[in-house]
Write a protein that holds these residues in place. Structure first.
Motif, mmCIF file in Angstrom:
data_model
loop_
_atom_site.group_PDB
_atom_site.id
_atom_site.type_symbol
_atom_site.label_atom_id
_atom_site.label_comp_id
_atom_site.label_asym_id
_atom_site.label_seq_id
_atom_site.Cartn_x
_atom_site.Cartn_y
_atom_site.Cartn_z
ATOM 1 N N ILE A 41 0.718 -1.215 -0.096
ATOM 2 C CA ILE A 41 0.057 0.058 0.143
ATOM 3 C C ILE A 41 0.851 1.338 0.035
ATOM 4 O O ILE A 41 1.811 1.370 0.728
ATOM 5 N N GLN A 42 0.418 2.183 -0.668
ATOM 6 C CA GLN A 42 1.020 3.424 -1.057
ATOM 7 C C GLN A 42 0.629 4.362 0.118
ATOM 8 O O GLN A 42 -0.517 4.832 0.058
ATOM 9 N N TYR A 43 1.335 4.796 1.195
ATOM 10 C CA TYR A 43 0.799 5.354 2.492
ATOM 11 C C TYR A 43 0.985 7.001 2.092
ATOM 12 O O TYR A 43 2.324 7.243 2.087
ATOM 13 N N HIS A 44 0.043 8.004 2.416
ATOM 14 C CA HIS A 44 0.476 9.396 2.087
ATOM 15 C C HIS A 44 -0.117 9.854 3.562
ATOM 16 O O HIS A 44 -1.349 9.881 3.602
ATOM 17 N N GLU A 45 0.662 10.346 4.128
ATOM 18 C CA GLU A 45 0.399 11.063 5.723
ATOM 19 C C GLU A 45 0.569 12.608 5.446
ATOM 20 O O GLU A 45 1.677 12.894 5.032
ATOM 21 N N LEU A 46 -0.408 13.442 5.726
ATOM 22 C CA LEU A 46 -0.713 14.750 5.508
ATOM 23 C C LEU A 46 -0.420 15.372 7.006
ATOM 24 O O LEU A 46 -1.301 15.289 7.928
ATOM 25 N N GLN A 47 0.609 16.269 6.738
ATOM 26 C CA GLN A 47 0.891 16.898 8.225
ATOM 27 C C GLN A 47 -0.192 18.170 8.526
ATOM 28 O O GLN A 47 -0.598 18.969 7.658
ATOM 29 N N GLY A 48 -0.607 18.260 9.624
ATOM 30 C CA GLY A 48 -1.701 19.179 10.165
ATOM 31 C C GLY A 48 -2.860 18.966 9.478
ATOM 32 O O GLY A 48 -3.781 19.906 9.506
#
Length: 401
Positions: free
Chosen positions: A371-378
């Protein structure tokens, strides 16, 4: 002797009368208790029973305004189309809405950015001054196209069973909605492969599609997908930590949905103590960014009345039961549906989401390296409303990057 006998006889008769006078009230008291108990049971049963749904198109039911397809079991699914016509589309996407929403809440379709395209003149003139003026003038003419048009994307959103104008499904299971989606795509003629995007609780539906119809998927996106604290494979210390970070009322709402689902309707409609803050749409569940993005959801006022119009139990209550009930599989046991990189699966998650804990999302992404995981800050739970966010999500899905 005769006197004594009469006395004994009188005493015996008196004792019989006393015994009778004591037993009679006890018998009545027992009967009253039995009647009260039966009445209480009957009252309790009626209290915990949800009212029948108001089926769209039925007598005194909501009006049907959307196009619908009829499923093999006779139920109807209402849907809405976005983007380019499906006959000319290069990519077909199914969007699955979240909790307490409907087909109109197709965020990735509604928030795609417009693209400017200039129309430049190819006419020339022998007078240079006129030429330059003419070129400058024509450069001011431009048209707007959505990213969907530029990429050739067709997106269809639908009301999940019970929501909006889709018929309720009292026997709905974890698997059944994945099969509904497969049948929806077949009835719409979308071909053998399609992409799927699910937001929030709709992200849970994407897990189900990855389990039951992976052969039909060209790619998948889970946007802030809701977790189930009882999924096998999740560490107890991690689930306990995030579980007890919820409000006490939400902890009990989830427990009821998992352990005694038949009490879910009563629990969320009684007035003795607070129930689900999610059903109440509490602002306490929103991060700082979420609150800033609320004005971008102002168009919901045009359709919010449609969301639960067939009844709360067939919408938000059934969602709780399915989301937090016992699943026959765990997402952590899934295998890569695209072993030859012919598609991709993405999770997008905000690190300040107060509804879906980021720690569990990180753990799942770590255990499923495909899985390509994208975590967005804030970012909070409503980050798809950020300008340009939907463009990025769509482009990453189609490119696999």
């Amino acid at each position: 002797m005769g006197v004594v006998n009469r006395r004994n006889s009188a005493a015996h008769t008196s004792n019989q009368n006393k015994t009778t006078s004591i037993q009679l009230p006890l018998g009545i008291f027992g009967t009253v208790l039995a009647v009260l108990f039966i009445g209480f049971v009957a009252w309790s049963y009626q209290t915990i029973q949800p009212p029948p749904p108001k089926i769209c198109g039925s007598l005194n039911g909501p009006t049907i305004t959307a196009p619908r397809i009829k499923l093999r079991d006779g139920r109807n699914l209402a849907y809405k189309e976005h983007g380019v016509p499906k006959d000319v589309a290069k990519h077909k996407i199914i969007f699955v809405h979240g909790f307490d929403a409907c087909r109109h809440d197709a965020y990735v379709a509604k928030t795609l950015s417009p693209v400017k395209k200039c129309l430049i003149s190819i006419a020339f003139t022998t007078f240079s001054a006129i030429y330059f003026w003419n070129l400058y003038y024509l450069n001011l003419w431009w048209i707007l196209q959505d990213v969907a048009e530029v990429l050739g994307v067709y997106i269809v959103s639908f009301d999940r069973p019970g929501y909006g104008e889709s018929d309720p499904h009292p026997n709905q299971t974890v698997k059944s909605l994945a099969l509904d989606i497969e049948e929806l795509t077949d009835k719409l003629g979308l071909g053998s492969k399609f992409y799927i995007i699910g937001f929030s609780l709709g992200g849970q539906v994407v897990w189900r599609c990855l389990k039951y119809i992976p052969h039909r998927l060209a790619g998948a996106v889970l946007i802030a997908p809701v977790l189930n604290y009882w999924w096998a494979g999740l560490p107890a210390n991690l689930t306990n930590e995030v579980f007890y970070q919820q409000k006490l009322q939400d902890q009990w709402t989830v427990r009821v949905a998992h352990y005694i689902p038949w009490l879910t309707y009563w629990w969320n409609t009684q007035k003795w103590f607070p129930s689900s803050s999610l059903i109440a749409d509490s602002i306490d569940l929103l991060s700082l960014q979420d609150r800033e993005l609320l004005p971008k959801r102002s168009d919901r006022k045009n359709h919010v009345a449609q969301v639960r119009q067939q009844g709360e139990h067939e919408t938000v209550h059934r969602d709780l039961i399915l989301a937090f009930g016992s699943w026959e599989f765990s997402p952590l046991d899934l295998e890569n549906p695209f072993p030859n990189n012919e598609g991709s699966v993405h999770i997008w998650q905000g690190d300040e989401d107060l509804i879906v804990p980021v720690k569990v999302q990180r753990y799942i992404a770590q255990k499923l390296p495909w899985i390509q995981y994208h975590e967005l800050q804030g970012a909070g739970h409503l980050f798809p409303h950020v300008d340009g966010m939907s463009d990025t999500i769509i482009k990453s899905l189609l490119s696999g990057k």
